[in-house]
Motif scaffolding. Structure first.
Motif, short mmCIF file in Angstrom:
data_model
loop_
_atom_site.label_atom_id
_atom_site.label_comp_id
_atom_site.label_asym_id
_atom_site.label_seq_id
_atom_site.Cartn_x
_atom_site.Cartn_y
_atom_site.Cartn_z
N ILE A 103 -13.19 5.41 2.60
CA ILE A 103 -13.51 4.05 2.21
C ILE A 103 -12.39 3.14 2.72
CG2 ILE A 103 -13.97 2.45 0.30
CD1 ILE A 103 -14.73 4.82 -1.41
N SER A 104 -12.76 2.03 3.36
CA SER A 104 -11.77 1.12 3.93
C SER A 104 -11.85 -0.25 3.26
CB SER A 104 -11.99 0.96 5.44
OG SER A 104 -11.95 2.21 6.10
N GLY A 105 -10.68 -0.89 3.13
CA GLY A 105 -10.62 -2.23 2.56
C GLY A 105 -9.20 -2.53 2.10
N ILE A 106 -9.03 -3.56 1.31
CA ILE A 106 -7.71 -3.88 0.74
C ILE A 106 -7.49 -2.99 -0.48
CG2 ILE A 106 -6.29 -5.63 -0.39
CD1 ILE A 106 -7.65 -7.73 1.27
N ILE A 107 -6.46 -2.20 -0.45
CA ILE A 107 -6.19 -1.25 -1.54
C ILE A 107 -5.31 -1.89 -2.61
CG2 ILE A 107 -5.22 1.00 -2.13
CD1 ILE A 107 -5.70 1.88 0.75
N TRP A 108 -5.77 -1.77 -3.85
CA TRP A 108 -4.98 -2.21 -4.99
C TRP A 108 -4.37 -1.00 -5.69
CZ3 TRP A 108 -3.58 -7.05 -5.54
CH2 TRP A 108 -4.40 -8.06 -5.04
N LYS A 109 -3.07 -1.07 -5.94
CA LYS A 109 -2.38 0.03 -6.62
C LYS A 109 -1.68 -0.49 -7.88
CE LYS A 109 -1.50 2.67 -2.38
NZ LYS A 109 -0.47 3.31 -1.52
N ASN A 110 -1.52 0.40 -8.85
CA ASN A 110 -0.81 0.10 -10.09
C ASN A 110 -1.38 -1.13 -10.81
OD1 ASN A 110 1.02 2.26 -9.62
ND2 ASN A 110 2.24 0.93 -8.29
N SER A 111 -2.69 -1.24 -10.83
CA SER A 111 -3.34 -2.33 -11.55
C SER A 111 -3.65 -1.88 -12.98
CB SER A 111 -4.63 -2.74 -10.86
OG SER A 111 -4.39 -3.26 -9.57
N PRO A 112 -3.15 -2.60 -13.98
CA PRO A 112 -3.39 -2.19 -15.37
C PRO A 112 -4.75 -2.68 -15.87
CG PRO A 112 -1.97 -4.11 -15.32
CD PRO A 112 -2.21 -3.73 -13.89
N PRO A 113 -5.41 -1.92 -16.70
CA PRO A 113 -6.67 -2.38 -17.31
C PRO A 113 -6.42 -3.57 -18.24
CG PRO A 113 -6.38 0.00 -17.56
CD PRO A 113 -5.07 -0.55 -17.10
N VAL A 114 -7.40 -4.46 -18.33
CA VAL A 114 -7.33 -5.58 -19.26
C VAL A 114 -7.82 -5.10 -20.62
CG1 VAL A 114 -8.19 -7.88 -19.81
CG2 VAL A 114 -7.67 -7.29 -17.44
N ARG A 115 -7.00 -5.29 -21.65
CA ARG A 115 -7.34 -4.80 -22.99
C ARG A 115 -7.79 -5.92 -23.93
NH1 ARG A 115 -8.16 0.37 -21.60
NH2 ARG A 115 -6.24 1.44 -20.93
N LYS A 128 -10.44 -8.15 -25.51
CA LYS A 128 -11.88 -7.94 -25.69
C LYS A 128 -12.74 -9.07 -25.13
CE LYS A 128 -11.65 -4.86 -29.69
NZ LYS A 128 -12.10 -4.63 -31.09
N LYS A 129 -12.24 -10.30 -25.13
CA LYS A 129 -13.04 -11.43 -24.66
C LYS A 129 -12.98 -11.62 -23.14
CE LYS A 129 -12.74 -14.05 -28.97
NZ LYS A 129 -12.36 -15.33 -29.61
N HIS A 130 -12.14 -10.85 -22.48
CA HIS A 130 -12.00 -10.98 -21.03
C HIS A 130 -13.16 -10.31 -20.31
CE1 HIS A 130 -10.12 -10.93 -17.04
NE2 HIS A 130 -9.20 -11.75 -17.51
N ARG A 131 -13.60 -10.90 -19.20
CA ARG A 131 -14.76 -10.36 -18.47
C ARG A 131 -14.46 -8.98 -17.89
NH1 ARG A 131 -15.55 -13.87 -12.98
NH2 ARG A 131 -17.58 -12.86 -13.19
N TRP A 132 -13.16 -8.66 -17.70
CA TRP A 132 -12.79 -7.35 -17.14
C TRP A 132 -12.23 -6.41 -18.21
CZ3 TRP A 132 -9.85 -10.09 -12.63
CH2 TRP A 132 -10.79 -10.58 -11.72
#
Length: 336
Positions: free
Chosen positions: A205-217, A219-223
Protein backbone atom coordinates in the motif's frame (compact mmCIF):
# COMPACT_ATOMS: atom_id res chain seq x y z
CA UNK A 1 -65.96 45.05 10.15
CA UNK A 2 -62.27 44.82 9.23
CA UNK A 3 -62.06 41.49 11.02
CA UNK A 4 -64.91 40.09 8.92
CA UNK A 5 -63.27 41.27 5.71
CA UNK A 6 -59.99 39.62 6.66
CA UNK A 7 -61.79 36.42 7.54
CA UNK A 8 -63.62 36.32 4.20
CA UNK A 9 -60.35 37.08 2.43
CA UNK A 10 -58.60 34.10 4.04
CA UNK A 11 -61.58 31.85 3.31
CA UNK A 12 -61.58 32.91 -0.35
CA UNK A 13 -57.82 32.30 -0.68
CA UNK A 14 -58.22 28.88 0.91
CA UNK A 15 -61.02 27.96 -1.51
CA UNK A 16 -58.92 29.04 -4.51
CA UNK A 17 -55.87 27.07 -3.34
CA UNK A 18 -57.99 24.00 -2.66
CA UNK A 19 -59.56 24.23 -6.12
CA UNK A 20 -56.18 24.56 -7.80
CA UNK A 21 -54.78 21.54 -5.99
CA UNK A 22 -57.91 19.44 -6.52
CA UNK A 23 -58.17 20.24 -10.22
CA UNK A 24 -54.50 19.48 -10.82
CA UNK A 25 -54.28 16.41 -8.60
CA UNK A 26 -53.93 13.99 -11.51
CA UNK A 27 -51.10 16.06 -12.99
CA UNK A 28 -49.31 16.15 -9.62
CA UNK A 29 -49.65 12.39 -9.21
CA UNK A 30 -48.38 11.79 -12.73
CA UNK A 31 -45.34 14.04 -12.20
CA UNK A 32 -44.57 12.38 -8.87
CA UNK A 33 -44.74 8.86 -10.27
CA UNK A 34 -42.62 9.73 -13.30
CA UNK A 35 -39.94 11.49 -11.26
CA UNK A 36 -39.60 8.81 -8.59
CA UNK A 37 -39.52 5.92 -11.04
CA UNK A 38 -35.91 6.55 -12.00
CA UNK A 39 -34.12 3.53 -13.37
CA UNK A 40 -30.38 3.34 -13.11
CA UNK A 41 -28.43 2.03 -16.08
CA UNK A 42 -28.46 -1.74 -16.09
CA UNK A 43 -25.29 -3.40 -14.86
CA UNK A 44 -23.48 -5.44 -17.54
CA UNK A 45 -24.42 -9.07 -17.08
CA UNK A 46 -21.79 -11.72 -16.53
CA UNK A 47 -22.47 -15.23 -15.26
CA UNK A 48 -19.28 -15.24 -13.18
CA UNK A 49 -20.07 -11.99 -11.36
CA UNK A 50 -22.50 -11.13 -8.62
CA UNK A 51 -24.11 -7.80 -7.89
CA UNK A 52 -24.84 -8.47 -4.20
CA UNK A 53 -22.10 -8.11 -1.61
CA UNK A 54 -21.73 -8.31 2.14
CA UNK A 55 -19.29 -6.26 4.19
CA UNK A 56 -18.37 -8.79 6.85
CA UNK A 57 -17.04 -7.66 10.22
CA UNK A 58 -16.73 -9.49 13.51
CA UNK A 59 -19.56 -7.60 15.18
CA UNK A 60 -21.88 -6.84 12.25
CA UNK A 61 -22.53 -7.37 8.56
CA UNK A 62 -23.87 -5.05 5.87
CA UNK A 63 -25.35 -6.20 2.57
CA UNK A 64 -25.18 -3.83 -0.38
CA UNK A 65 -25.44 -3.71 -4.14
CA UNK A 66 -23.95 -1.82 -7.04
CA UNK A 67 -27.05 -0.22 -8.53
CA UNK A 68 -25.06 0.81 -11.57
CA UNK A 69 -21.50 0.50 -12.80
CA UNK A 70 -19.84 2.05 -15.87
CA UNK A 71 -20.63 0.23 -19.09
CA UNK A 72 -17.06 0.75 -20.22
CA UNK A 73 -15.15 -1.80 -18.19
CA UNK A 74 -11.46 -2.38 -17.61
CA UNK A 75 -9.49 -4.10 -20.35
CA UNK A 76 -6.34 -6.19 -20.30
CA UNK A 77 -4.54 -2.93 -21.00
CA UNK A 78 -5.79 -1.33 -17.78
CA UNK A 79 -3.06 -1.10 -15.15
CA UNK A 80 -4.67 1.31 -12.69
CA UNK A 81 -8.25 1.49 -11.45
CA UNK A 82 -9.00 4.86 -9.80
CA UNK A 83 -12.12 5.21 -7.69
CA UNK A 84 -12.96 8.69 -6.46
CA UNK A 85 -15.04 9.03 -3.29
CA UNK A 86 -17.81 11.53 -3.97
CA UNK A 87 -21.33 12.33 -2.82
CA UNK A 88 -24.42 12.63 -4.97
CA UNK A 89 -24.67 16.43 -4.86
CA UNK A 90 -21.05 17.17 -5.82
CA UNK A 91 -21.85 17.64 -9.52
CA UNK A 92 -19.60 20.66 -10.02
CA UNK A 93 -16.63 18.99 -8.34
CA UNK A 94 -16.97 15.86 -10.45
CA UNK A 95 -17.18 18.01 -13.56
CA UNK A 96 -14.03 19.90 -12.57
CA UNK A 97 -12.20 16.58 -12.25
CA UNK A 98 -13.49 15.44 -15.64
CA UNK A 99 -12.33 18.70 -17.17
CA UNK A 100 -8.84 18.50 -15.65
CA UNK A 101 -6.91 15.47 -14.44
CA UNK A 102 -9.42 12.80 -15.52
CA UNK A 103 -9.77 14.22 -19.02
CA UNK A 104 -8.42 11.94 -21.78
CA UNK A 105 -7.35 15.06 -23.67
CA UNK A 106 -5.00 15.88 -20.79
CA UNK A 107 -3.61 12.40 -20.15
CA UNK A 108 -2.29 9.86 -22.60
CA UNK A 109 -2.83 7.08 -20.07
CA UNK A 110 -6.50 7.93 -19.57
CA UNK A 111 -6.90 8.13 -23.35
CA UNK A 112 -5.26 4.74 -23.87
CA UNK A 113 -7.38 3.12 -21.14
CA UNK A 114 -4.24 2.38 -19.11
CA UNK A 115 -6.26 4.06 -16.36
CA UNK A 116 -9.95 3.64 -15.60
CA UNK A 117 -11.44 6.46 -13.52
CA UNK A 118 -14.80 6.24 -11.78
CA UNK A 119 -16.67 8.06 -9.02
CA UNK A 120 -18.38 6.08 -6.28
CA UNK A 121 -21.49 7.53 -4.65
CA UNK A 122 -24.48 6.32 -2.68
CA UNK A 123 -28.00 6.35 -4.08
CA UNK A 124 -30.36 9.08 -2.88
CA UNK A 125 -34.11 9.21 -2.25
CA UNK A 126 -34.50 12.79 -3.47
CA UNK A 127 -36.27 12.41 -6.81
CA UNK A 128 -34.87 15.56 -8.42
CA UNK A 129 -31.31 14.68 -7.40
CA UNK A 130 -31.82 11.12 -8.65
CA UNK A 131 -33.03 12.46 -11.99
CA UNK A 132 -29.91 14.63 -12.30
CA UNK A 133 -27.71 11.65 -11.44
CA UNK A 134 -29.42 9.56 -14.10
CA UNK A 135 -28.60 12.20 -16.71
CA UNK A 136 -25.02 12.33 -15.46
CA UNK A 137 -24.70 8.55 -15.75
CA UNK A 138 -26.06 8.59 -19.30
CA UNK A 139 -23.69 11.36 -20.35
CA UNK A 140 -20.43 10.32 -18.72
CA UNK A 141 -20.69 6.60 -17.86
CA UNK A 142 -18.30 6.99 -14.93
CA UNK A 143 -20.46 6.57 -11.81
CA UNK A 144 -20.53 3.59 -9.50
CA UNK A 145 -23.76 3.90 -7.51
CA UNK A 146 -24.14 1.77 -4.39
CA UNK A 147 -27.09 1.07 -2.13
CA UNK A 148 -24.99 2.03 0.90
CA UNK A 149 -26.14 4.80 3.20
CA UNK A 150 -24.14 8.03 2.78
CA UNK A 151 -22.38 8.83 6.06
CA UNK A 152 -18.88 9.72 7.24
CA UNK A 153 -19.23 7.06 9.92
CA UNK A 154 -19.78 4.45 7.21
CA UNK A 155 -16.85 5.32 4.94
CA UNK A 156 -15.35 2.00 5.95
CA UNK A 157 -18.19 0.38 3.97
CA UNK A 158 -17.58 2.56 0.94
CA UNK A 159 -13.95 1.47 0.88
CA UNK A 160 -15.16 -2.12 1.16
CA UNK A 161 -17.27 -1.43 -1.94
CA UNK A 162 -14.23 0.01 -3.74
CA UNK A 163 -12.23 -3.12 -3.03
CA UNK A 164 -15.13 -5.37 -4.02
CA UNK A 165 -15.62 -3.47 -7.26
CA UNK A 166 -11.93 -3.78 -8.10
CA UNK A 167 -11.93 -7.50 -7.43
CA UNK A 168 -15.09 -8.19 -9.43
CA UNK A 169 -14.99 -5.67 -12.27
CA UNK A 170 -11.34 -4.77 -12.75
CA UNK A 171 -9.40 -7.68 -11.31
CA UNK A 172 -6.68 -7.65 -13.99
CA UNK A 173 -5.49 -4.14 -13.12
CA UNK A 174 -2.31 -4.10 -11.03
CA UNK A 175 -3.41 -1.29 -8.74
CA UNK A 176 -6.41 0.31 -7.09
CA UNK A 177 -6.18 4.00 -6.17
CA UNK A 178 -8.67 5.23 -3.58
CA UNK A 179 -8.86 9.02 -3.73
CA UNK A 180 -11.14 11.76 -2.42
CA UNK A 181 -12.81 14.25 -4.76
CA UNK A 182 -10.99 17.23 -3.25
CA UNK A 183 -7.66 16.45 -4.91
CA UNK A 184 -5.90 17.71 -8.01
CA UNK A 185 -3.64 15.20 -9.76
CA UNK A 186 -0.91 15.10 -12.38
CA UNK A 187 -2.34 11.92 -13.86
CA UNK A 188 0.56 10.96 -16.11
CA UNK A 189 3.09 11.74 -13.39
CA UNK A 190 1.28 9.49 -10.94
CA UNK A 191 0.84 6.71 -13.47
CA UNK A 192 4.49 6.75 -14.50
CA UNK A 193 5.50 6.28 -10.85
CA UNK A 194 3.82 2.87 -10.84
CA UNK A 195 6.69 1.42 -12.85
CA UNK A 196 9.10 2.31 -10.02
CA UNK A 197 9.10 -0.59 -7.53
CA UNK A 198 10.28 1.79 -4.83
CA UNK A 199 6.94 3.62 -5.14
CA UNK A 200 4.44 0.91 -6.06
CA UNK A 201 4.13 -2.83 -5.55
CA UNK A 202 1.24 -5.24 -6.16
CA UNK A 203 1.80 -6.56 -2.61
CA UNK A 204 1.92 -3.16 -0.89
CA UNK A 205 0.00 0.00 0.00
CA UNK A 206 1.43 3.40 -0.98
CA UNK A 207 0.67 6.88 0.35
CA UNK A 208 1.59 9.28 3.15
CA UNK A 209 2.42 7.17 6.19
CA UNK A 210 1.33 8.31 9.64
CA UNK A 211 3.25 6.94 12.62
CA UNK A 212 2.74 7.21 16.38
CA UNK A 213 -0.76 8.65 16.06
CA UNK A 214 -2.72 8.34 19.32
CA UNK A 215 -6.42 7.39 19.32
CA UNK A 216 -8.89 10.13 20.24
CA UNK A 217 -10.59 9.22 23.53
CA UNK A 218 -13.10 12.12 23.68
CA UNK A 219 -16.55 10.64 23.17
CA UNK A 220 -17.99 13.63 21.26
CA UNK A 221 -15.14 13.70 18.74
CA UNK A 222 -15.87 12.35 15.24
CA UNK A 223 -12.72 10.18 15.47
CA UNK A 224 -13.49 8.81 18.93
CA UNK A 225 -12.06 5.33 19.49
CA UNK A 226 -13.10 3.55 22.71
CA UNK A 227 -10.52 1.40 24.49
CA UNK A 228 -12.85 -1.55 24.00
CA UNK A 229 -12.21 -1.23 20.25
CA UNK A 230 -8.50 -0.39 20.41
CA UNK A 231 -6.60 -0.23 23.69
CA UNK A 232 -3.07 0.58 22.52
CA UNK A 233 -1.46 3.99 23.07
CA UNK A 234 -0.76 4.51 19.37
CA UNK A 235 -2.30 3.29 16.15
CA UNK A 236 -0.13 1.10 13.97
CA UNK A 237 1.41 3.00 11.03
CA UNK A 238 -1.32 3.76 8.51
CA UNK A 239 -1.77 5.58 5.20
CA UNK A 240 -3.41 9.01 5.04
CA UNK A 241 -7.01 8.62 3.87
CA UNK A 242 -7.36 11.15 1.01
CA UNK A 243 -5.23 9.06 -1.34
CA UNK A 244 -3.71 5.60 -1.16
CA UNK A 245 -2.68 2.96 -3.66
CA UNK A 246 -3.42 -0.72 -3.03
CA UNK A 247 -1.71 -3.54 -4.91
CA UNK A 248 -3.82 -6.16 -6.66
CA UNK A 249 -2.56 -9.18 -4.70
CA UNK A 250 -3.56 -7.95 -1.25
CA UNK A 251 -7.14 -6.85 -1.93
CA UNK A 252 -8.80 -10.27 -1.44
CA UNK A 253 -6.70 -10.80 1.67
CA UNK A 254 -7.82 -7.47 3.13
CA UNK A 255 -11.49 -8.23 2.53
CA UNK A 256 -11.11 -11.61 4.20
CA UNK A 257 -9.10 -10.31 7.15
CA UNK A 258 -11.71 -7.61 7.89
CA UNK A 259 -14.05 -10.37 9.07
CA UNK A 260 -11.88 -10.82 12.16
CA UNK A 261 -12.32 -7.24 13.42
CA UNK A 262 -15.13 -5.07 14.70
CA UNK A 263 -16.34 -2.27 12.45
CA UNK A 264 -14.48 1.04 12.77
CA UNK A 265 -15.34 4.66 11.97
CA UNK A 266 -11.85 5.74 10.84
CA UNK A 267 -11.54 3.97 7.49
CA UNK A 268 -7.89 4.71 6.73
CA UNK A 269 -6.66 3.52 10.13
CA UNK A 270 -8.73 0.37 9.76
CA UNK A 271 -7.91 -0.66 6.20
CA UNK A 272 -4.33 0.59 5.84
CA UNK A 273 -3.29 0.28 9.50
CA UNK A 274 -5.11 -2.42 11.47
CA UNK A 275 -5.67 -4.77 8.54
CA UNK A 276 -2.29 -4.02 6.95
CA UNK A 277 -0.48 -4.81 10.21
CA UNK A 278 -2.36 -8.08 10.64
CA UNK A 279 -1.41 -9.15 7.12
CA UNK A 280 2.12 -7.71 7.37
CA UNK A 281 1.53 -5.61 4.27
CA UNK A 282 4.38 -3.38 3.21
CA UNK A 283 3.74 0.37 3.32
CA UNK A 284 5.47 2.65 0.81
CA UNK A 285 5.90 6.34 1.65
CA UNK A 286 4.77 8.88 -0.95
CA UNK A 287 5.27 11.92 1.29
CA UNK A 288 7.74 13.55 -1.10
CA UNK A 289 5.24 13.29 -3.97
CA UNK A 290 2.00 14.44 -2.34
CA UNK A 291 0.92 17.78 -0.89
CA UNK A 292 -1.70 17.84 1.86
CA UNK A 293 -2.76 21.49 1.71
CA UNK A 294 -3.33 24.14 -0.94
CA UNK A 295 -0.87 26.47 0.81
CA UNK A 296 1.88 24.03 -0.14
CA UNK A 297 1.33 24.78 -3.85
CA UNK A 298 4.37 27.04 -3.97
CA UNK A 299 7.41 27.08 -6.30
CA UNK A 300 9.76 25.73 -3.61
CA UNK A 301 7.66 22.57 -3.36
CA UNK A 302 6.86 22.16 -7.06
CA UNK A 303 10.33 21.03 -8.03
CA UNK A 304 11.67 18.49 -10.48
CA UNK A 305 13.44 15.21 -9.91
CA UNK A 306 15.30 13.37 -12.65
CA UNK A 307 13.71 15.58 -15.31
CA UNK A 308 10.12 15.06 -14.09
CA UNK A 309 7.83 17.00 -11.73
CA UNK A 310 8.30 15.77 -8.17
CA UNK A 311 4.70 16.35 -6.99
CA UNK A 312 1.79 14.57 -8.63
CA UNK A 313 -1.14 15.22 -6.30
CA UNK A 314 -2.41 17.84 -3.86
CA UNK A 315 -5.20 17.52 -1.28
CA UNK A 316 -7.73 19.99 0.17
CA UNK A 317 -8.94 21.49 -3.09
CA UNK A 318 -12.17 23.02 -1.80
CA UNK A 319 -14.45 23.31 -4.79
CA UNK A 320 -14.14 23.23 -8.60
CA UNK A 321 -12.20 26.49 -8.92
CA UNK A 322 -9.45 25.22 -6.63
CA UNK A 323 -9.32 21.91 -8.48
CA UNK A 324 -8.75 23.76 -11.74
CA UNK A 325 -6.14 26.01 -10.14
CA UNK A 326 -4.33 23.17 -8.40
CA UNK A 327 -4.23 21.12 -11.59
CA UNK A 328 -2.91 24.10 -13.58
CA UNK A 329 -0.08 24.62 -11.08
CA UNK A 330 0.86 20.92 -11.02
CA UNK A 331 0.99 20.80 -14.81
CA UNK A 332 2.72 24.16 -15.04
CA UNK A 333 6.00 22.81 -13.67
CA UNK A 334 8.64 22.80 -16.41
CA UNK A 335 11.53 20.36 -16.14
CA UNK A 336 14.58 20.48 -18.37
Amino acid sequence: MNLCRRLWKYILISIILYALIFLNLDRIRTFSSESSAIEFIEIPRNESKTNSFIAHFKDQNHSYQFLTVPKKLCTNNTKLQITILSTAGNFDIRQAIRDTWANPNNSKHVLNNDVRISFIISAVENEFLSFALQKEIEKYDDLIVTSLYESYELLILKVHAILSYKQNYCDSADFQLKIDDDMAVDMDGLFDSLSDKRLANVDAISGIIWKNSPPVREKKHRWYVPTSLYSQKYFPPYIDGPIYLIGRNIIPKMLEEAKNYNQWVIEDVFWTGIIAKALRIKQINWSTHLLRYVIELIPSRLKCSKGKPLIYAVHNMKGPIMIHDGYKKLKGVKCE
